[in-house]
Scaffold this motif. Structure first.
Motif, PDB file in Angstrom:
ATOM      1  N   UNK A 173       0.366  12.928  -5.979  1.00  0.00           N
ATOM      2  CA  UNK A 173      -1.039  12.454  -6.565  1.00  0.00           C
ATOM      3  C   UNK A 173      -1.228  13.363  -7.876  1.00  0.00           C
ATOM      4  N   UNK A 174      -1.572  14.542  -6.660  1.00  0.00           N
ATOM      5  CA  UNK A 174      -2.222  15.392  -7.382  1.00  0.00           C
ATOM      6  C   UNK A 174      -1.152  16.746  -8.035  1.00  0.00           C
ATOM      7  N   UNK A 175       0.289  16.916  -7.286  1.00  0.00           N
ATOM      8  CA  UNK A 175       1.013  17.634  -7.494  1.00  0.00           C
ATOM      9  C   UNK A 175       2.345  16.520  -8.486  1.00  0.00           C
ATOM     10  N   UNK A 234       0.960  -1.216   0.554  1.00  0.00           N
ATOM     11  CA  UNK A 234      -0.101   0.077  -0.108  1.00  0.00           C
ATOM     12  C   UNK A 234       1.143   1.173  -0.170  1.00  0.00           C
ATOM     13  N   UNK A 235       2.673   1.003  -0.258  1.00  0.00           N
ATOM     14  CA  UNK A 235       3.112   1.882  -0.416  1.00  0.00           C
ATOM     15  C   UNK A 235       2.627   3.069  -1.937  1.00  0.00           C
ATOM     16  N   UNK A 236       2.920   1.968  -2.335  1.00  0.00           N
ATOM     17  CA  UNK A 236       2.130   3.254  -3.423  1.00  0.00           C
ATOM     18  C   UNK A 236       0.684   3.903  -3.405  1.00  0.00           C
ATOM     19  N   UNK A 237      -0.135   3.077  -3.129  1.00  0.00           N
ATOM     20  CA  UNK A 237      -1.776   3.886  -2.294  1.00  0.00           C
ATOM     21  C   UNK A 237      -1.585   5.190  -1.725  1.00  0.00           C
ATOM     22  N   UNK A 238      -0.712   5.162  -0.760  1.00  0.00           N
ATOM     23  CA  UNK A 238       0.075   5.873   0.255  1.00  0.00           C
ATOM     24  C   UNK A 238       0.195   7.664  -1.094  1.00  0.00           C
ATOM     25  N   UNK A 239       1.212   7.280  -1.170  1.00  0.00           N
ATOM     26  CA  UNK A 239       2.831   7.988  -1.755  1.00  0.00           C
ATOM     27  C   UNK A 239       1.348   8.609  -3.121  1.00  0.00           C
ATOM     28  N   UNK A 240       0.882   7.681  -3.767  1.00  0.00           N
ATOM     29  CA  UNK A 240      -0.643   9.124  -5.125  1.00  0.00           C
ATOM     30  C   UNK A 240      -1.570   9.433  -4.242  1.00  0.00           C
ATOM     31  N   UNK A 241      -2.304   9.185  -2.762  1.00  0.00           N
ATOM     32  CA  UNK A 241      -3.023   9.846  -2.330  1.00  0.00           C
ATOM     33  C   UNK A 241      -2.594  11.199  -2.186  1.00  0.00           C
ATOM     34  N   UNK A 242      -1.242  11.312  -1.292  1.00  0.00           N
ATOM     35  CA  UNK A 242      -0.647  12.480  -0.556  1.00  0.00           C
ATOM     36  C   UNK A 242      -0.059  12.955  -2.021  1.00  0.00           C
TER      37      UNK A 242
END
Length: 186
Positions: free
Chosen positions: A183-185, A173-181
């Motif tokens: 991902x917008x920028x 879930x590391x990728x999910x966390x990075x993307x969530x935090x």
């Protein structure tokens, strides 16, 4: 004042990879050159680092029987050696490197990155910036045009893979966390 144009560096031919492997392994382990070349022919850096580690008895030549195990062994050992040289303190070096691997190249001066990274890594802005400078000094990061990235690229790929998948290849879930935090920028 002058610019030198170097020819394009093509992939190594197998015989060249084998010669490189033999040179790095030395006479004591030269008999392993063909095996080393076969598991690292597409990445000469792996051949050089892996061959040196084998020659110094720091990893087992038995790892050569499986390309994935060999690469994991080489990069784990490579990172362990670098981490021994890094100062102890609040920075969890592997976490910082994994985050950079997920986002690189990136600007460490980007305030949005710093704001989110301080929470993600549980560090202050100045600690992150100092840690990045330390990683640059140790040759793990390269700065160009205000952006930093992990070098070599294959190490970045390895760090990201290790952060994203656990020992049994289950997603962390590391990728999910990075993307969530981020991902917008990023």
């Amino acid at each position: 004042p002058s610019i030198m144009r170097l020819p394009t560096l093509n992939s190594l031919q197998f015989r060249d990879a084998e010669a490189l492997a033999a040179e790095v392994l030395g006479s004591a382990y030269g008999y392993l050159a063909r095996q080393l070349a076969s598991v690292s022919a597409d990445t000469p850096l792996v051949a050089v680092i892996g061959g040196r580690l084998i020659a110094r008895n720091q990893i087992s030549p038995l790892l050569l029987s499986n390309e994935e195990d060999f690469r994991h062994g080489v990069f784990d050992r490579y990172l362990e050696e670098h981490e021994k040289l890094l100062p102890s303190g609040p920075v969890v070096w592997r976490e910082l490197l994994s985050l950079i691997a997920a986002l690189n190249p990136l600007s460490i001066a980007d305030q949005h990155f710093l704001d989110v990274a301080t929470v993600f890594l549980r560090l202050r802005n100045d600690q992150i910036q100092h840690a990045v400078s330390t990683l640059e000094e140790h040759g793990l990061l390269l700065r160009r045009g205000g952006l930093v990235r992990i070098v070599p690229d294959v190490l970045s790929d390895y760090l990201l893979e290790q952060a994203c998948f656990g020992h049994s290849n289950e997603p962390t879930r590391f990728a999910d966390e990075v993307f969530a935090r981020f991902g917008g920028t990023h």
